[in-house]
Each structure stands twice: as structure tokens, then as C-alpha cells.
Motif scaffolding. Structure first.
Motif, PDB file in Angstrom:
ATOM      1  N   VAL A 157      61.348  -6.316  62.585  1.00  0.00           N
ATOM      2  CA  VAL A 157      62.161  -5.283  62.085  1.00  0.00           C
ATOM      3  C   VAL A 157      63.567  -5.512  62.684  1.00  0.00           C
ATOM      4  O   VAL A 157      64.678  -5.105  61.954  1.00  0.00           O
ATOM      5  CB  VAL A 157      61.645  -3.831  62.578  1.00  0.00           C
ATOM      6  CG1 VAL A 157      62.582  -2.700  62.412  1.00  0.00           C
ATOM      7  CG2 VAL A 157      60.327  -3.590  61.811  1.00  0.00           C
ATOM      8  N   ALA A 158      63.766  -5.669  63.991  1.00  0.00           N
ATOM      9  CA  ALA A 158      65.005  -6.028  64.787  1.00  0.00           C
ATOM     10  C   ALA A 158      65.883  -7.038  64.036  1.00  0.00           C
ATOM     11  O   ALA A 158      67.112  -6.691  63.888  1.00  0.00           O
ATOM     12  CB  ALA A 158      64.745  -6.429  66.271  1.00  0.00           C
ATOM     13  N   GLY A 161      67.145  -5.517  60.638  1.00  0.00           N
ATOM     14  CA  GLY A 161      68.019  -4.585  60.961  1.00  0.00           C
ATOM     15  C   GLY A 161      69.449  -5.446  61.372  1.00  0.00           C
ATOM     16  O   GLY A 161      70.542  -4.789  61.035  1.00  0.00           O
ATOM     17  N   SER A 162      69.556  -6.331  62.197  1.00  0.00           N
ATOM     18  CA  SER A 162      70.568  -6.731  62.585  1.00  0.00           C
ATOM     19  C   SER A 162      71.340  -7.600  61.668  1.00  0.00           C
ATOM     20  O   SER A 162      72.364  -7.295  61.605  1.00  0.00           O
ATOM     21  CB  SER A 162      70.474  -7.614  64.076  1.00  0.00           C
ATOM     22  OG  SER A 162      69.429  -8.769  63.604  1.00  0.00           O
TER      23      SER A 162
ATOM     24  N   ALA B  71      64.837  -7.323  71.069  1.00  0.00           N
ATOM     25  CA  ALA B  71      65.079  -6.681  69.803  1.00  0.00           C
ATOM     26  C   ALA B  71      66.454  -5.542  70.006  1.00  0.00           C
ATOM     27  O   ALA B  71      67.141  -5.719  69.291  1.00  0.00           O
ATOM     28  CB  ALA B  71      63.906  -5.643  69.711  1.00  0.00           C
ATOM     29  N   GLU B  72      66.518  -5.017  71.348  1.00  0.00           N
ATOM     30  CA  GLU B  72      67.326  -4.174  71.446  1.00  0.00           C
ATOM     31  C   GLU B  72      68.826  -4.871  71.455  1.00  0.00           C
ATOM     32  O   GLU B  72      69.897  -4.123  70.884  1.00  0.00           O
ATOM     33  CB  GLU B  72      67.206  -3.406  72.801  1.00  0.00           C
ATOM     34  CG  GLU B  72      68.317  -2.285  73.230  1.00  0.00           C
ATOM     35  CD  GLU B  72      68.644  -2.720  74.955  1.00  0.00           C
ATOM     36  OE1 GLU B  72      67.887  -3.360  75.318  1.00  0.00           O
ATOM     37  OE2 GLU B  72      69.586  -2.245  75.444  1.00  0.00           O
ATOM     38  N   ALA B  74      69.562  -7.528  70.153  1.00  0.00           N
ATOM     39  CA  ALA B  74      70.176  -7.958  68.659  1.00  0.00           C
ATOM     40  C   ALA B  74      70.699  -6.775  67.733  1.00  0.00           C
ATOM     41  O   ALA B  74      71.570  -6.780  67.288  1.00  0.00           O
ATOM     42  CB  ALA B  74      68.759  -8.565  67.898  1.00  0.00           C
ATOM     43  N   ILE B  75      69.951  -5.567  67.891  1.00  0.00           N
ATOM     44  CA  ILE B  75      70.473  -4.593  67.366  1.00  0.00           C
ATOM     45  C   ILE B  75      71.910  -4.128  67.704  1.00  0.00           C
ATOM     46  O   ILE B  75      72.904  -3.686  67.231  1.00  0.00           O
ATOM     47  CB  ILE B  75      69.387  -3.344  67.460  1.00  0.00           C
ATOM     48  CG1 ILE B  75      67.970  -3.850  66.357  1.00  0.00           C
ATOM     49  CG2 ILE B  75      70.070  -2.040  66.541  1.00  0.00           C
ATOM     50  CD1 ILE B  75      68.505  -3.819  65.001  1.00  0.00           C
ATOM     51  N   ALA B  78      74.649  -6.305  67.120  1.00  0.00           N
ATOM     52  CA  ALA B  78      75.202  -6.132  65.720  1.00  0.00           C
ATOM     53  C   ALA B  78      75.797  -4.855  65.659  1.00  0.00           C
ATOM     54  O   ALA B  78      76.905  -4.767  64.882  1.00  0.00           O
ATOM     55  CB  ALA B  78      73.831  -6.017  64.788  1.00  0.00           C
ATOM     56  N   ILE B  79      75.451  -3.627  66.051  1.00  0.00           N
ATOM     57  CA  ILE B  79      76.223  -2.250  66.054  1.00  0.00           C
ATOM     58  C   ILE B  79      77.539  -2.771  66.469  1.00  0.00           C
ATOM     59  O   ILE B  79      78.547  -2.178  65.918  1.00  0.00           O
ATOM     60  CB  ILE B  79      75.432  -1.397  66.782  1.00  0.00           C
ATOM     61  CG1 ILE B  79      74.121  -1.008  65.965  1.00  0.00           C
ATOM     62  CG2 ILE B  79      76.357  -0.297  66.943  1.00  0.00           C
ATOM     63  CD1 ILE B  79      73.307  -0.039  66.705  1.00  0.00           C
TER      64      ILE B  79
END
Lengths: 171, 100
Positions: A157-158, A161-162, B71-72, B74-75, B78-79
Motif C-alpha cells: 500500500v505504501a 500511495g507514494s 512505509a512511513e 516512503a509516504i 512523497a507528501i
């Protein structure tokens, strides 16, 4: 002098010094390099605690993959230096510094005074086996099988999402 | 032989430095690095407890924390890139479109 105590003192000093310098540093590139040093010191502490697998993982995942991402983003954004922390001391920064120190003192007083008798146990003789890849793999694929699968799904999902976030403009 | 409380106090020190960094710095990337530092401080106390109790469950939890942190990152990055593309800044005082 015990070699374990010397190693702990050196690693703890490197860890705390690099953490403080990271917060004080103006240039984000230097902050990223100091964070790598901090992760290396943590990997050394994990080795002292007989967690060999996690120490290797720390260097591979954090000092390797995650820091490459950070340095890449810093390069892409091409930022100017932030104003030095010391130049613009305002009331909010002083208050947040005091809050951080109070938080640390709370932890320290709790560990040193309140919980001293309960917490100061001897290191278990099983700890050398507990950190081995065999034991962690066994726990990961039997007791914690469902969380392990959920973690792989979370990473998928990551990734999606990215890609979605970085691809297009937000209206 | 180092007592367990030394490791816990060291972990508390890392966590508090991370908190101070998150509260004082205005650069979103450095705030993000300080959050990583706080996650690692918690990992250190997990490993210390796992080692002193001779149980590998704590180390398995550190494995999961690392997966979530990856995961954090990567997100989050991107933000940050999306924000920079739209507002040309990552100073978190100037990014206040959610504030009324």
C-alpha cells in the motif's frame, strides 16, 4: 575496566552527540549524515544487547535504504539553509525546549528512583539465543505469521500511495 | 555488566532530543528525521527488554516497527515532494492550508 562498559560509553556518547548536532544543524545534508552516524551507534548498541539480526537490519534498512531516500529528496528539493536556531530564539522554542527536558527528567526519575528495584534484573542467559536469526525467524513465521503478512501488505500500500502522491499535482 | 536502566535512560534521552527537534525545527525534512530518531529510541528499549528477559518477541516487534517506518518514510517524503511542487516551500509554518 570492563570492555562492555567502555563500548557502551563510546556508543552512547556518539549517539547523543550526533542527535544533538542533528537538531542544531542548519544544513539538511549534514543533518542526514549525522542521522546515519546515529543509526550506526544504535546498531552497535543492538550488538551489545545480543541482537545480531536486528543490528544488521538497522544498517541495511535505516542507514542504507531510508537514508538514501532522505538524501535523494534533499537533492531533489534544492533547499536553502534554514535560519540558525540561535539567531531566532523566540518564546515557542524556549517553551518546547523546556518541555523536552521535562519529558526526559520524567523518564529518568522513573527509571532511576521509582522502578529501580523492579527493573534492575540480570541479563538473561537465553538472550544470546533470543537474538539469533533462527529464533526470530521461528517466531516470525509461527506466532506472528498474520502480523508479518499484514506488514507485507502495508508495504505494498505504501508503494502504491507514494507513487500516486508523487506523480500528479494536488488540486 | 550494564544495568537495564542505563539502556532505558539512553533511549529516553534519544526520544527527548527527537521531541525537542520536532518542536523547534521548521524544516519538514528535519522534523521527519527527528520522528525517525524517536522511533529508533523506542526500538532501543524494545531490544533492551527483549535481551534482558531472554525473549525474542521484542525483537520481532522491532522488525515490525522497521517495516512501518519504511512505509512511513516512503509516504512522508512523497507528501513533502508534492507539497514542495505546489507551494515551493517545506517550511511547516507556511504550510497552513488546513488551519482556519
Amino acid at each position: 575496566m570492563n570492555i562492555e562498559i567502555v563500548a557502551f560509553a563510546i556508543l552512547a556518547t556518539i549517539g547523543i552527540a550526533s542527535a544533538i548536532l542533528l537538531v542544531l544543524q542548519k544544513n539538511p545534508v549534514y543533518s542526514a549524515l549525522l542521522l546515519i552516524l546515529h543509526f550506526m551507534a544504535l546498531a552497535g548498541l543492538y550488538l551489545l544487547l545480543n541482537a545480531q539480526f536486528i543490528a544488521v537490519l538497522q544498517i541495511l534498512v535505516y542507514a542504507g535504504a531510508i537514508m538514501v531516500l532522505f538524501v535523494f529528496v534533499i537533492m531533489l528539493l534544492n533547499l536553502q539553509n534554514e535560519q540558525a536556531l540561535v539567531d531566532n530564539f523566540n518564546i515557542r522554542k524556549i517553551v518546547s525546549f523546556i518541555l523536552g527536558v521535562v519529558l526526559f527528567l520524567q523518564f529518568a526519575v522513573f527509571f532511576l528512583v521509582k522502578a529501580k528495584n523492579d527493573i534492575d534484573i540480570k541479563k538473561s542467559p537465553d538472550s544470546i539465543d533470543a537474538g539469533s536469526i533462527q529464533n526470530i525467524g521461528e517466531a516470525l513465521f509461527t506466532t506472528y505469521l498474520i502480523p508479518f503478512e499484514i506488514a507485507s501488505f502495508l508495504l505494498l500500500v505504501a508503494i502504491i500511495g507514494s507513487i500516486f502522491l508523487a506523480k500528479r499535482k494536488i488540486e | 555488566m550494564i544495568p537495564l536502566s542505563f539502556y532505558l535512560i539512553l533511549s529516553a534521552a534519544f526520544f527527548s532530543i527527537g521531541v525537542i527537534g520536532v518542536l523547534t525545527r521548521r524544516n519538514a525534512i528535519i522534523v521527519f528525521m527527528c520522528i525517525e530518531m524517536m522511533l529508533n529510541a523506542v526500538n532501543l528499549s524494545f531490544i533492551a527488554f527483549a535481551s534482558f528477559f531472554g525473549d525474542s518477541s521484542g525483537q520481532v516487534f522491532v522488525f515490525f516497527v522497521m517495516a512501518v517506518a519504511a512505509a512511513e518514510v516512503a509516504i512522508g517524503l512523497a507528501i513533502i515532494i508534492a507539497l514542495f511542487r505546489n507551494k515551493l516551500t517545506i517550511n511547516i509554518d507556511e504550510i497552513n492550508i488546513l488551519k482556519w
